[in-house]
Design a protein around this motif. Structure first.
Motif, mmCIF file in Angstrom:
data_model
loop_
_atom_site.group_PDB
_atom_site.id
_atom_site.type_symbol
_atom_site.label_atom_id
_atom_site.label_comp_id
_atom_site.label_asym_id
_atom_site.label_seq_id
_atom_site.Cartn_x
_atom_site.Cartn_y
_atom_site.Cartn_z
ATOM 1 N N GLU A 99 -54.505 1.603 3.648
ATOM 2 C CA GLU A 99 -54.095 0.276 4.087
ATOM 3 C C GLU A 99 -55.298 -0.658 4.202
ATOM 4 O O GLU A 99 -55.228 -1.836 3.825
ATOM 5 C CB GLU A 99 -53.370 0.386 5.433
ATOM 6 N N GLU A 100 -56.419 -0.147 4.737
ATOM 7 C CA GLU A 100 -57.629 -0.959 4.848
ATOM 8 C C GLU A 100 -58.187 -1.318 3.474
ATOM 9 O O GLU A 100 -58.672 -2.440 3.271
ATOM 10 C CB GLU A 100 -58.677 -0.216 5.675
ATOM 11 N N ALA A 101 -58.089 -0.379 2.532
ATOM 12 C CA ALA A 101 -58.554 -0.660 1.173
ATOM 13 C C ALA A 101 -57.713 -1.759 0.534
ATOM 14 O O ALA A 101 -58.242 -2.673 -0.130
ATOM 15 C CB ALA A 101 -58.492 0.605 0.329
ATOM 16 N N ALA A 102 -56.395 -1.695 0.723
ATOM 17 C CA ALA A 102 -55.522 -2.722 0.162
ATOM 18 C C ALA A 102 -55.806 -4.079 0.790
ATOM 19 O O ALA A 102 -55.817 -5.111 0.096
ATOM 20 C CB ALA A 102 -54.060 -2.335 0.387
ATOM 21 N N SER B 68 -50.352 -8.514 4.741
ATOM 22 C CA SER B 68 -49.769 -7.434 5.546
ATOM 23 C C SER B 68 -48.467 -6.930 4.935
ATOM 24 O O SER B 68 -48.218 -5.719 4.874
ATOM 25 C CB SER B 68 -49.519 -7.930 6.972
ATOM 26 N N TRP B 69 -47.617 -7.859 4.444
ATOM 27 C CA TRP B 69 -46.360 -7.468 3.826
ATOM 28 C C TRP B 69 -46.585 -6.703 2.528
ATOM 29 O O TRP B 69 -45.902 -5.714 2.241
ATOM 30 C CB TRP B 69 -45.491 -8.696 3.557
ATOM 31 N N GLN B 70 -47.537 -7.163 1.725
ATOM 32 C CA GLN B 70 -47.833 -6.470 0.472
ATOM 33 C C GLN B 70 -48.358 -5.066 0.741
ATOM 34 O O GLN B 70 -47.987 -4.114 0.047
ATOM 35 C CB GLN B 70 -48.859 -7.278 -0.334
ATOM 36 N N THR B 71 -49.212 -4.946 1.746
ATOM 37 C CA THR B 71 -49.741 -3.627 2.101
ATOM 38 C C THR B 71 -48.619 -2.697 2.551
ATOM 39 O O THR B 71 -48.578 -1.522 2.171
ATOM 40 C CB THR B 71 -50.783 -3.756 3.221
ATOM 41 N N PRO C 2 -44.203 3.482 0.466
ATOM 42 C CA PRO C 2 -44.135 4.625 -0.454
ATOM 43 C C PRO C 2 -44.712 5.905 0.145
ATOM 44 O O PRO C 2 -44.273 7.006 -0.200
ATOM 45 C CB PRO C 2 -44.970 4.161 -1.654
ATOM 46 N N SER C 3 -45.664 5.761 1.059
ATOM 47 C CA SER C 3 -46.298 6.940 1.647
ATOM 48 C C SER C 3 -45.429 7.614 2.700
ATOM 49 O O SER C 3 -45.569 8.814 2.955
ATOM 50 C CB SER C 3 -47.653 6.553 2.274
ATOM 51 N N ILE C 4 -44.547 6.839 3.319
ATOM 52 C CA ILE C 4 -43.710 7.405 4.383
ATOM 53 C C ILE C 4 -42.278 7.653 3.924
ATOM 54 O O ILE C 4 -41.410 7.981 4.747
ATOM 55 C CB ILE C 4 -43.686 6.481 5.618
ATOM 56 N N LYS C 5 -42.011 7.506 2.633
ATOM 57 C CA LYS C 5 -40.628 7.522 2.166
ATOM 58 C C LYS C 5 -39.907 8.827 2.474
ATOM 59 O O LYS C 5 -38.716 8.811 2.835
ATOM 60 C CB LYS C 5 -40.564 7.231 0.669
ATOM 61 N N TRP C 6 -40.598 9.984 2.345
ATOM 62 C CA TRP C 6 -39.908 11.249 2.585
ATOM 63 C C TRP C 6 -39.599 11.433 4.065
ATOM 64 O O TRP C 6 -38.515 11.905 4.435
ATOM 65 C CB TRP C 6 -40.733 12.417 2.053
ATOM 66 N N GLY C 7 -40.538 11.063 4.920
ATOM 67 C CA GLY C 7 -40.275 11.126 6.356
ATOM 68 C C GLY C 7 -39.165 10.184 6.757
ATOM 69 O O GLY C 7 -38.307 10.520 7.578
ATOM 70 N N LEU C 8 -39.156 9.000 6.161
ATOM 71 C CA LEU C 8 -38.115 8.022 6.447
ATOM 72 C C LEU C 8 -36.748 8.520 5.995
ATOM 73 O O LEU C 8 -35.755 8.416 6.730
ATOM 74 C CB LEU C 8 -38.453 6.697 5.756
ATOM 75 N N MET C 9 -36.682 9.077 4.798
ATOM 76 C CA MET C 9 -35.416 9.596 4.291
ATOM 77 C C MET C 9 -34.919 10.753 5.142
ATOM 78 O O MET C 9 -33.711 10.885 5.388
ATOM 79 C CB MET C 9 -35.579 10.021 2.833
ATOM 80 N N TYR C 10 -35.829 11.593 5.614
ATOM 81 C CA TYR C 10 -35.449 12.711 6.480
ATOM 82 C C TYR C 10 -34.864 12.183 7.787
ATOM 83 O O TYR C 10 -33.852 12.691 8.286
ATOM 84 C CB TYR C 10 -36.670 13.580 6.748
ATOM 85 N N GLY C 11 -35.491 11.139 8.331
ATOM 86 C CA GLY C 11 -34.967 10.527 9.547
ATOM 87 C C GLY C 11 -33.607 9.916 9.334
ATOM 88 O O GLY C 11 -32.733 9.988 10.202
#
Length: 270
Positions: free
Chosen positions: A166-169, A176-179, A186-195
């Motif tokens: 996130e800091e690199a982006a 902030s929205w683009q990041t 995309p990095s949290i998608k699997w955790g989000l889908m599991y939730g």
């Protein structure tokens, strides 16, 4: 601690016996009672107007609860994972409150708050919006009991992810929205889908909180779990078995989805 072979065998037997008598046998009996008269009787029982209405209402509640939990759960997880602030431990405890409080208590609390004689009773009395004993009450009860799932599945992923990407982006000029859309989500998608999967399962299976805030009228505010209880109370046991089997089918689909998401998450390393 190294266990003797005989001890390991005994522990396996106890575990299998525990699962057999408390899980396999009851589920097997329901399935046997459901399909004993034939598949046709099962189809007839789950396609009655009351059953179809209950299914539609349950799916409607899911369609409302899941997006709300995602919209508010992801930012909350971000706040908890990315910030240190006074009262953070209190917020963590509040989020976990549905795990500790009986759903029936949740229903009573909602009645005291949103009922016609409650603290926010003017919503019904003056504005004409019926919350308790209507669909809004069912939605509120379902949201309360499912609040932790998205947050508790996304927050650990954010901790593991860190802030380097996130800091690199941000350094490269991303807003902030683009990041969030291009890096964080995309990095949290699997955790989000599991939730989301857990939220769907809990919403469909919730009974204690919903029965307190619903009028339980067929075709109006009766979900699948309430229909099971209603049929059993009226002596229509086969109808209760059939709807229970339908709910179990949904649970199996949820379990399959969980297994798939777990394997995907392990492969992606997140």
């Amino acid at each position: 601690m190294i266990l003797k072979p005989a001890t390991r065998l005994l522990l396996r037997f106890v575990a299998l016996a525990y699962l057999l008598f408390l899980l396999v046998v009851p589920v097997g009996l329901i399935l046997w009672r459901t399909f004993e008269p034939g598949v046709g009787a099962f189809v007839d029982s789950i396609t009655t107007p009351a059953a179809i209405s209950a299914l539609q209402l349950s799916l409607l509640v899911v369609a409302i609860v899941v997006p709300l939990n995602v919209v508010f759960g992801v930012p909350t997880a971000l706040v908890l994972a990315r910030n240190k602030f006074r009262g953070k431990s209190v917020l963590q405890a509040v989020i976990d409150l549905p795990f500790a409080v009986s759903p029936v208590v949740v229903g009573v609390a909602l009645i005291l708050l949103w009922g016609s004689a409650g603290a926010l009773g003017f919503v019904e009395n003056n504005l004409g919006l019926k919350v308790i004993f209507g669909i809004p009450g069912i939605v509120l009860a379902s949201i309360f009991v499912t609040i932790p799932y998205v947050i508790r599945e996304v927050e650990p992923v954010l901790h593991e992810l860190g802030t380097d990407q996130e800091e690199a982006a941000s350094t490269l000029g991303s807003t902030s929205w683009q990041t969030f859309w291009l890096v964080t989500l995309p990095s949290i998608k699997w955790g989000l889908m599991y939730g989301v999967v857990l939220t769907v399962a809990r919403t469909l299976g919730e009974y204690g909180a919903v029965i307190m805030v619903s009028s339980n009228l067929p075709g109006t505010s009766q979900t699948l779990t309430l229909l099971v209880s209603d049929r059993h109370a009226r002596g229509a046991e086969y109808g209760a078995y059939a709807i229970s089997t339908l709910l179990m089918a949904v649970a199996v689909i949820v379990l399959i989805a969980q297994v798939i998401l777990d394997s995907r998450r392990e492969k992606s390393g997140k």
